[in-house]
Design an enzyme around this catalytic site. Sequence first.
Site, PDB file in Angstrom:
ATOM      1  N   SER A 214       0.838  -1.199   0.000  1.00 35.81           N
ATOM      2  CA  SER A 214       0.000   0.000   0.000  1.00 35.81           C
ATOM      3  C   SER A 214       0.880   1.260   0.000  1.00 35.81           C
ATOM      4  O   SER A 214       1.649   1.448  -0.927  1.00 35.81           O
ATOM      5  CB  SER A 214      -0.969  -0.045   1.184  1.00 35.81           C
ATOM      6  OG  SER A 214      -1.983   0.919   1.062  1.00 35.81           O
ATOM      7  N   GLU A 329      -9.369  -5.268  -3.697  1.00 33.90           N
ATOM      8  CA  GLU A 329      -8.695  -4.135  -3.065  1.00 33.90           C
ATOM      9  C   GLU A 329      -9.700  -3.159  -2.464  1.00 33.90           C
ATOM     10  O   GLU A 329      -9.408  -2.460  -1.500  1.00 33.90           O
ATOM     11  CB  GLU A 329      -7.820  -3.414  -4.088  1.00 33.90           C
ATOM     12  CG  GLU A 329      -6.640  -4.227  -4.618  1.00 33.90           C
ATOM     13  CD  GLU A 329      -5.494  -4.326  -3.634  1.00 33.90           C
ATOM     14  OE1 GLU A 329      -5.635  -3.846  -2.488  1.00 33.90           O
ATOM     15  OE2 GLU A 329      -4.445  -4.880  -4.010  1.00 33.90           O
ATOM     16  N   HIS A 433      -7.702  -5.674   0.575  1.00 32.59           N
ATOM     17  CA  HIS A 433      -6.479  -4.870   0.646  1.00 32.59           C
ATOM     18  C   HIS A 433      -5.695  -5.230   1.897  1.00 32.59           C
ATOM     19  O   HIS A 433      -6.252  -5.259   2.997  1.00 32.59           O
ATOM     20  CB  HIS A 433      -6.860  -3.388   0.662  1.00 32.59           C
ATOM     21  CG  HIS A 433      -5.691  -2.460   0.592  1.00 32.59           C
ATOM     22  ND1 HIS A 433      -4.826  -2.437  -0.473  1.00 32.59           N
ATOM     23  CD2 HIS A 433      -5.240  -1.522   1.471  1.00 32.59           C
ATOM     24  CE1 HIS A 433      -3.890  -1.513  -0.258  1.00 32.59           C
ATOM     25  NE2 HIS A 433      -4.123  -0.951   0.911  1.00 32.59           N
TER      26      HIS A 433
END
Length: 522
Positions: A214, A329, A433
């Site tokens: 990320s 995600e 995610h």
Amino acid sequence: MQREPRRFCFGTLLLILSITGAYAADRVKVSGGTLEGAEASGLREFKGIPFAEPPVGALRWQAPQPVKKWSGVRAAGKFGPRCMQKSQFSDMVFRSDGMNEDCLYLNVWTPAKSASERLPVLVYFFGGGFTAGDGSESRYDGASMARKGMVAVTVNYRLGVFGFFTHPELTKESPHHASGNYGLLDQTAALQWVKQNIAAFGGDPRKVTIAGESAGSISVSAQMVSPLSRDLIAGAIGESGSILGALSAVPLEVGEQQGTKFATAVNAADLAALRAMTADQLLEAAAKPGAARFSPTIDGYLFPESPFAMFAAGKQAHVPLLAGWNSQESDARAVLGRDGAPTRENFTKAVERLYPTDAKAVLAEYAPATDDEVYQAATDLASDRFIAHSTWKWLDICAATGGKPVYRYYYSRPRPRMIPGQGTAPAARGASHSAEIEYAMGNLDGNKVYEWTPEDRKVSTVMQEYFANFVKTGDPNAAGLPKWPAMKEGSVQFIHIDVESRAEPEAHRGRNLLLDRLASKQ
């Protein structure tokens, strides 16, 4: 009369242990002085190592400064403080020594018994949107990767208003006429520290692979293209995100405008008044609704020009790249709305709201044939908009301009159910995610929330082996693993990581090309 022989024996033992290296085996000398770590299960661990001076007082919103030397032996048995941040994400489990503006510390795990081993090095940057996270989080623990034959490092860096605040006065006082990007400069300083000191831990400063998830992945792409750091790395791993579309760098003047707006909101007449505020006061002010968000900037120093232009011109580090994204995600509700039922009608209306002039083109690429297919189509669009497309862009452009192998993955293993008493959540439809971190780093057992199954452990074994091979050789492949083909223009293949991992051809290139065109219109 009996004490003299006993004293002689003890002194002799100390001499023997010192000569053999068995005594004080957990002591290492670095540029700042001598560190004393700890031995655990065949590894040596050094935690809370300062790699820069505390960024406090006059050093707040300054580039990180070299750490001052200390005298004697510095204990390195516990994590340093995490950087200033609000509690935001429930999956962040910190082991840090509290929270403090004084937070520029890193951690090292090494299997090396001497400084002569020259093992490959993994430097991992945590995620958290540049507003949260810490190198002490158990999911990033470096012990499992170190047991694969490398030196593992996790790094802290400044966040939020402390790490990305930009202001005209800061630009004026900078010798580089730049401001902002302090969190990224912290990472660069850590890489410089690694180059200077990692050999003392048995690492090879010429074989440093940087990785992150990320915001950490965005950081990897940023360090890959910055002239300050691109010569410090031998490889790059990105998990979900790049500077090419996710938390992108804005022009310096835009950052300065946001900084000026924040200063006005807190009634600070000048930079001195801002530096006089306590860390807690700044943190609270930055967390208020409507407060400015602080972004990386095209500052003319860390980024001499737009990262998009630099990657397109092949100005990034020409090193192997391994990167990818997850199957979920973002949630379908990010497109449909929290109350929007997953029907074709609602999906069409949602796309028309998001793309008033380009809805037809978007609906041609994200085209559910039935209501049953809407949830997945909305999830795909939401995921691409959030972070997947930026990762695709990074991979695609490096395959074209980087001159080195590029390996792409698609990760789809959902987390298993939660352990009773740890909470409740609906069954995952895909890999959310950050879901892959514990698998990739070999840290399933550090997460006590989920009921890990043999299938999860199989996925983790495969993914960690891929990552470890890449750190060692620049190629994720090895005997016993499904073949992972490198990307080639015109014939793009990737590895689909799941219980049965396999290589697959690219199926949705048109989606990303469309999003590329739409982004260029903005």
